[in-house]
Design a protein around this motif. Structure first.
Motif, PDB file in Angstrom:
ATOM      1  N   PRO A  96      -7.917  -7.456  -6.541  1.00  0.00           N
ATOM      2  CA  PRO A  96      -7.267  -6.325  -6.750  1.00  0.00           C
ATOM      3  C   PRO A  96      -5.962  -6.283  -5.827  1.00  0.00           C
ATOM      4  N   THR A  97      -4.839  -5.646  -6.118  1.00  0.00           N
ATOM      5  CA  THR A  97      -3.708  -5.285  -5.302  1.00  0.00           C
ATOM      6  C   THR A  97      -3.389  -3.889  -5.256  1.00  0.00           C
ATOM      7  N   VAL A  98      -3.181  -3.437  -3.968  1.00  0.00           N
ATOM      8  CA  VAL A  98      -3.064  -1.852  -4.011  1.00  0.00           C
ATOM      9  C   VAL A  98      -1.501  -1.722  -3.745  1.00  0.00           C
ATOM     10  N   MET A  99      -0.804  -1.036  -4.582  1.00  0.00           N
ATOM     11  CA  MET A  99       0.545  -0.749  -4.265  1.00  0.00           C
ATOM     12  C   MET A  99       0.427   0.992  -3.925  1.00  0.00           C
ATOM     13  N   VAL A 100       1.467   1.287  -3.057  1.00  0.00           N
ATOM     14  CA  VAL A 100       1.933   2.932  -2.883  1.00  0.00           C
ATOM     15  C   VAL A 100       3.183   3.026  -3.099  1.00  0.00           C
ATOM     16  N   VAL A 101       3.513   3.921  -4.005  1.00  0.00           N
ATOM     17  CA  VAL A 101       4.894   4.447  -4.300  1.00  0.00           C
ATOM     18  C   VAL A 101       4.918   5.993  -3.680  1.00  0.00           C
ATOM     19  N   ARG A 102       6.172   6.144  -2.877  1.00  0.00           N
ATOM     20  CA  ARG A 102       6.277   7.454  -2.289  1.00  0.00           C
ATOM     21  C   ARG A 102       7.589   7.695  -2.620  1.00  0.00           C
ATOM     22  N   ASP A 103       7.908   8.937  -3.097  1.00  0.00           N
ATOM     23  CA  ASP A 103       9.113   9.346  -3.554  1.00  0.00           C
ATOM     24  C   ASP A 103      10.013   8.232  -4.287  1.00  0.00           C
ATOM     25  N   GLY A 104       9.370   7.603  -5.239  1.00  0.00           N
ATOM     26  CA  GLY A 104      10.109   6.387  -6.026  1.00  0.00           C
ATOM     27  C   GLY A 104      10.293   5.159  -5.287  1.00  0.00           C
ATOM     28  N   VAL A 105       9.880   5.396  -4.052  1.00  0.00           N
ATOM     29  CA  VAL A 105       9.876   3.848  -3.341  1.00  0.00           C
ATOM     30  C   VAL A 105       8.639   3.264  -2.994  1.00  0.00           C
ATOM     31  N   ILE A 106       8.550   2.081  -3.378  1.00  0.00           N
ATOM     32  CA  ILE A 106       7.142   0.973  -2.983  1.00  0.00           C
ATOM     33  C   ILE A 106       7.408   1.107  -1.675  1.00  0.00           C
ATOM     34  N   VAL A 107       6.471   1.474  -0.962  1.00  0.00           N
ATOM     35  CA  VAL A 107       6.169   1.687   0.612  1.00  0.00           C
ATOM     36  C   VAL A 107       5.061   0.574   0.970  1.00  0.00           C
ATOM     37  N   TYR A 108       4.219   0.292   0.139  1.00  0.00           N
ATOM     38  CA  TYR A 108       3.177  -0.769   0.574  1.00  0.00           C
ATOM     39  C   TYR A 108       2.719  -1.512  -0.676  1.00  0.00           C
ATOM     40  N   GLU A 109       2.315  -2.788  -0.594  1.00  0.00           N
ATOM     41  CA  GLU A 109       1.634  -3.646  -1.552  1.00  0.00           C
ATOM     42  C   GLU A 109       0.951  -4.692  -0.861  1.00  0.00           C
ATOM     43  N   GLN A 110      -0.300  -4.530  -1.243  1.00  0.00           N
ATOM     44  CA  GLN A 110      -1.033  -5.849  -0.565  1.00  0.00           C
ATOM     45  C   GLN A 110      -2.363  -6.024  -1.366  1.00  0.00           C
ATOM     46  N   PRO A 111      -2.434  -7.711  -1.685  1.00  0.00           N
ATOM     47  CA  PRO A 111      -3.847  -7.881  -2.370  1.00  0.00           C
ATOM     48  C   PRO A 111      -4.934  -7.549  -1.606  1.00  0.00           C
ATOM     49  N   GLY A 112      -5.980  -7.323  -2.109  1.00  0.00           N
ATOM     50  CA  GLY A 112      -7.305  -7.487  -1.388  1.00  0.00           C
ATOM     51  C   GLY A 112      -8.039  -6.028  -1.521  1.00  0.00           C
ATOM     52  N   ALA A 113      -9.344  -6.080  -1.512  1.00  0.00           N
ATOM     53  CA  ALA A 113     -10.201  -4.998  -1.650  1.00  0.00           C
ATOM     54  C   ALA A 113     -10.346  -4.199  -0.336  1.00  0.00           C
ATOM     55  N   MET A 114     -10.016  -2.860  -0.310  1.00  0.00           N
ATOM     56  CA  MET A 114     -10.278  -2.313   1.061  1.00  0.00           C
ATOM     57  C   MET A 114     -11.530  -1.383   1.238  1.00  0.00           C
ATOM     58  N   PRO A 115     -12.087  -1.491   2.403  1.00  0.00           N
ATOM     59  CA  PRO A 115     -13.216  -0.433   2.628  1.00  0.00           C
ATOM     60  C   PRO A 115     -12.717   0.905   2.759  1.00  0.00           C
ATOM     61  N   GLU A 116     -13.332   2.042   2.562  1.00  0.00           N
ATOM     62  CA  GLU A 116     -13.123   3.218   2.740  1.00  0.00           C
ATOM     63  C   GLU A 116     -12.231   3.913   3.834  1.00  0.00           C
ATOM     64  N   PRO A 117     -12.718   3.107   5.043  1.00  0.00           N
ATOM     65  CA  PRO A 117     -11.900   3.689   6.016  1.00  0.00           C
ATOM     66  C   PRO A 117     -10.348   3.179   6.401  1.00  0.00           C
ATOM     67  N   MET A 118     -10.246   1.888   5.664  1.00  0.00           N
ATOM     68  CA  MET A 118      -8.889   1.426   5.638  1.00  0.00           C
ATOM     69  C   MET A 118      -8.220   1.962   4.673  1.00  0.00           C
ATOM     70  N   LEU A 119      -8.631   2.402   3.442  1.00  0.00           N
ATOM     71  CA  LEU A 119      -7.742   3.228   2.367  1.00  0.00           C
ATOM     72  C   LEU A 119      -7.478   4.696   2.911  1.00  0.00           C
ATOM     73  N   GLU A 120      -8.310   5.052   3.730  1.00  0.00           N
ATOM     74  CA  GLU A 120      -7.952   6.451   4.154  1.00  0.00           C
ATOM     75  C   GLU A 120      -7.077   6.489   5.327  1.00  0.00           C
ATOM     76  N   SER A 121      -6.842   5.203   6.109  1.00  0.00           N
ATOM     77  CA  SER A 121      -5.990   5.077   7.140  1.00  0.00           C
ATOM     78  C   SER A 121      -4.499   4.817   6.353  1.00  0.00           C
TER      79      SER A 121
END
Length: 123
Positions: free
Chosen positions: A73-98
Motif C-alpha cells: 500500500p501507498t498512503v497519500m494525503v492531499v490537503r487543500d488540493g496539495v499533496i502533502v504526504y506520499e509514502q509506501p508501506g502499511a502503517m500501524p494505527e498510532p503512526m496513522l493517527e500521528s
C-alpha cells in the motif's frame, strides 16, 4: 465516515473539493494492503471530517501510473488540493493517527509558499 472508492473519474473532484483527503493505493492480492485496510477503515470512522479514499490499483492503473505508485500500500494525503504526504508501506494505527495530527497542524500558507518556491526553481 466510511471509505470512498476513488477512480480516475472522481479523484480530482474529491481531492480538490475537500480540505483533507487520505488516499490508500491498494490491491486485493496484496497481503500488507489487507492488513492495513482495517486500520484505515477505523481511522475513517474516527475522523468524520476527513475523506478517506481507496484506489484499487488493479482497477485504476491510470491513477497508479499518474502518481508513480510503485509499491503498495501507498498512503497519500492531499490537503487543500496539495499533496502533502506520499509514502509506501502499511502503517500501524498510532503512526496513522500521528500523520493525521501532523496534516491537521500544517500551516498551508507556508506549504503553498514552499510549493511555489520549488516551482520557480525548476523553471
Amino acid at each position: 465516515m466510511a471509505t470512498k472508492t476513488l477512480t480516475a473519474a472522481n479523484f480530482g473532484e474529491v481531492t480538490e473539493n475537500n480540505d483533507i483527503v487520505l488516499v490508500d493505493f491498494w490491491a486485493t492480492w496484496c497481503p500488507p494492503c489487507r492488513t492495513f485496510a482495517p486500520v484505515f477503515e477505523k481511522a475513517s470512522e474516527k475522523h468524520s471530517d476527513i475523506v478517506f479514499g481507496k484506489v484499487d490499483t488493479e482497477a485504476e492503473p491510470y491513477l497508479a501510473e499518474q502518481f508513480g505508485i510503485r509499491s503498495i500500500p501507498t498512503v497519500m494525503v492531499v490537503r487543500d488540493g496539495v499533496i502533502v504526504y506520499e509514502q509506501p508501506g502499511a502503517m500501524p494505527e498510532p503512526m496513522l493517527e500521528s500523520l493525521i495530527k501532523q496534516v491537521r497542524d500544517l500551516d498551508m500558507d507556508e506549504v503553498r509558499k514552499q510549493v511555489a518556491a520549488q516551482g520557480s526553481q525548476s523553471s
